[in-house]
Design an enzyme around this catalytic site. Structure first.
Site, mmCIF file in Angstrom:
data_model
loop_
_atom_site.group_PDB
_atom_site.id
_atom_site.type_symbol
_atom_site.label_atom_id
_atom_site.label_comp_id
_atom_site.label_asym_id
_atom_site.label_seq_id
_atom_site.Cartn_x
_atom_site.Cartn_y
_atom_site.Cartn_z
ATOM 1 N N GLU A 167 0.801 -1.228 0.000
ATOM 2 C CA GLU A 167 0.000 0.000 0.000
ATOM 3 C C GLU A 167 0.835 1.281 0.000
ATOM 4 O OE1 GLU A 167 -2.898 -0.134 3.142
ATOM 5 O OE2 GLU A 167 -3.979 -1.776 2.185
ATOM 6 N N GLU A 366 -5.362 -8.718 0.625
ATOM 7 C CA GLU A 366 -6.007 -8.392 1.909
ATOM 8 C C GLU A 366 -7.475 -8.106 1.641
ATOM 9 O OE1 GLU A 366 -4.401 -5.162 4.307
ATOM 10 O OE2 GLU A 366 -2.352 -5.778 3.864
HETATM 11 C C1 BG6 Z 1 -4.410 -2.347 5.396
HETATM 12 C C2 BG6 Z 1 -2.985 -2.481 5.877
HETATM 13 O O1 BG6 Z 1 -4.599 -1.063 4.929
HETATM 14 O O2 BG6 Z 1 -5.435 -2.471 6.285
HETATM 15 C C3 BG6 Z 1 -2.847 -3.176 7.222
HETATM 16 O O3 BG6 Z 1 -2.153 -3.101 4.942
HETATM 17 C C4 BG6 Z 1 -3.969 -2.752 8.151
HETATM 18 O O4 BG6 Z 1 -1.582 -2.900 7.729
HETATM 19 C C5 BG6 Z 1 -5.292 -3.173 7.521
HETATM 20 O O5 BG6 Z 1 -3.826 -3.227 9.455
HETATM 21 C C6 BG6 Z 1 -6.532 -2.884 8.350
HETATM 22 O O6 BG6 Z 1 -6.616 -1.533 8.664
HETATM 23 P P1 BG6 Z 1 -6.629 -1.011 10.153
HETATM 24 O O7 BG6 Z 1 -6.287 0.429 10.058
HETATM 25 O O8 BG6 Z 1 -8.016 -1.241 10.655
HETATM 26 O O9 BG6 Z 1 -5.614 -1.804 10.897
#
Ligand code: BG6
Length: 469
Positions: A167, A366
């Protein structure tokens, strides 16, 4: 109900990152998150920092057993620059860091789990920020290429899948445009544009190092795509959508896959007097070092409308001068994270990659749902996270549709395997198939973990979602 069968060899997995799972070991170099927490703990939910995280550094053997038990055949984590490298200028190896990452490689192998190693997950060594201005500096780009070379040299024979950045647009947005990660600058347009360019260059330089070593694997990049959906078909709203996509999605997607920057992005930054400094030689490096595959993170769409007001930015620059958030009525929300739930976007992303990016091999790297206070769903020692199972099944139903229509998608990684620490949110929202008790550091499989086991062993699941594009 229809049984959705996925292609042979499909990746069923999960992703995490070094800083979010390991816990701090070897303090030779602090990364940006270590430093930010040490100097401003009040910025983090309940003042919980990355020092212990989910204790992967000590529990990796048991963790891999659990990941195997829930049926994962692949797993992404990241190597921390600040832990693998001894002398940042030289790019020399730190034996303690290397020993740990070697143990990870062995353990993944032992459990028959394909490992994906990522090289950067928002965790630049802080001294490079203070000494050189972090990603605004081309010297830092070269230091990153040295770190990448060191990782490939020591671990590249055994690990077959590598990614350069996770990202990268978030670094631009969070540190330079909207100020939600250290150093929390707001509206630093010129620096933001240079960082955008430098991160693309750093990725290409790392890919060049990888290729020079003639290793047996593949290298890609992980991008978070937030596809824009304009409020209406009016010329102004559609233009707002194009602008948002150019700035936030295509700014990394096009260089990675096509080896060039979007014209709309370049002409807009030039018109606004904030275009990056580049050279023909660097552009050639970007052109000739494209990715072998893409990892795409998808969480939520971007609802946009034309920007109808003149923003009073007092000399600052943010891309929102070209588009505005559209508060669409009747959308589904994940209230804990404040993100819209819109599974169909996975299908739209897949079709966009198929139609405009040469149908390059890609996977969902993800996708997930963070929920606050999950302990309330604990029954007989197991978290009953049916909402998470529904979330995955609905998104996967759309992904399956796209694969049936020819999308070259080879896997699905959930965020995340084991509950992990998050930037500023710390352990507020939990995402894992496996829960972490922060007091005892016990790691326990949730209901969704058993769902994943069943899904991966059948290479599919019975879906009750009707998907009609
Ligand atoms: C993604 C990232 O944007 O989202 C992760 O690659 C992150 O590192 C995940 O933890 C979930 O977002 P958040 O801010 O709720 O942890």
């Amino acid at each position: 109900m229809t049984f959705l069968q996925f292609p042979n060899g499909f990746w069923w997995g999960a992703a995490t990152s070094g800083p979010q799972s390991e816990g701090t070991f070897d303090k030779k170099h602090e990364n940006l998150m270590d430093y930010w927490f040490r100097t401003k703990p009040e910025d983090f939910h309940n003042q919980v920092g990355p020092n212990v995280a989910s204790d992967f550094y000590h529990q990796y053997e048991n963790d891999f057993k659990l990941l195997k038990e829930i049926g994962l055949n692949s797993y992404r984590t990241s190597i921390q620059w600040s832990r693998l490298i001894d002398d940042l200028e030289e790019g020399s190896v730190n034996p303690e860091g290397l020993a740990f990452y070697k143990k990870i490689v062995q353990e993944a192998k032992k459990n028959d789990i394909e490992l994906v190693f990522n090289l950067h997950h928002f965790d630049i060594p802080i001294e490079l920020v203070h000494k050189y201005g972090g990603w605004t500096s081309k010297h830092v780009v070269d230091l990153f290429a040295k770190f990448a070379k060191c990782a490939f040299t020591h671990l590249g024979k055994e690990v077959k899948y590598w990614t350069t950045f996770n990202e990268p647009i978030v670094i631009v947005e969070a540190s330079y445009l909207y100020g939600f990660h250290y150093p929390k600058y707001f509206g630093h347009g010129k620096e933001a544009a240079q960082v955008m360019y430098n991160l693309n260059l750093a990725s290409a330089k790392a890919i060049a190092e990888y290729k020079k070593l003639n290793l047996p694997g593949k290298i890609g990049i992980i991008l978070n795509l937030t596809p824009s959906y304009p409020r209406s078909n009016s010329k102004e709203d559609v233009y707002a959508g194009h602008m948002a996509d150019a700035m936030l999605n295509h700014s990394f997607l096009e260089p990675a896959v096509l080896g060039k920057f979007p014209e709309l992005l370049v002409s807009t930054l030039e018109k606004d007097g904030i275009l990056w400094q580049s050279s023909a030689e660097e552009m050639e490096i970007i052109r000739s070092n494209k990715v072998d595959f893409l990892g795409l993170n998808y969480y939520h769409p971007n609802r946009v409308k034309a920007q109808e007001q003149e923003l009073d930015l007092q000399g600052k620059w943010i891309p929102n001068i070209y588009f505005d958030d559209y508060k669409k009525p009747d959308i589904r929300m994940n209230p804990y994270r404040g993100w819209e739930i819109y599974p169909r976007a996975i299908y739209d992303i897949a079709m966009d990659i198929k139609n405009h990016y040469g149908n390059i091999p890609w996977y969902i790297s993800e996708n997930g749902m963070g929920v606050e206070n999950e302990a309330r769903f604990l029954e007989n020692g197991q978290i009953q996270d049916d909402y998470r199972i529904d979330f995955y099944e609905e998104h996967l139903s759309w992904l399956h549709k796209a694969i049936e229509e020819g999308s070259n998608c080879f896997g699905y990684h959930a965020w995340t395997g084991i509950d992990c620490w998050s930037w500023a949110n710390s352990y507020k929202n939990r995402y894992g198939f496996i829960s972490v008790d922060l007091e005892t550091q016990n790691h326990t499989i949730k209901k969704s973990g058993y769902w994943m086991k069943k899904t991966s062993s059948a290479n599919g699941f019975e879906s009750h979602y009707e998907v009609h594009p």
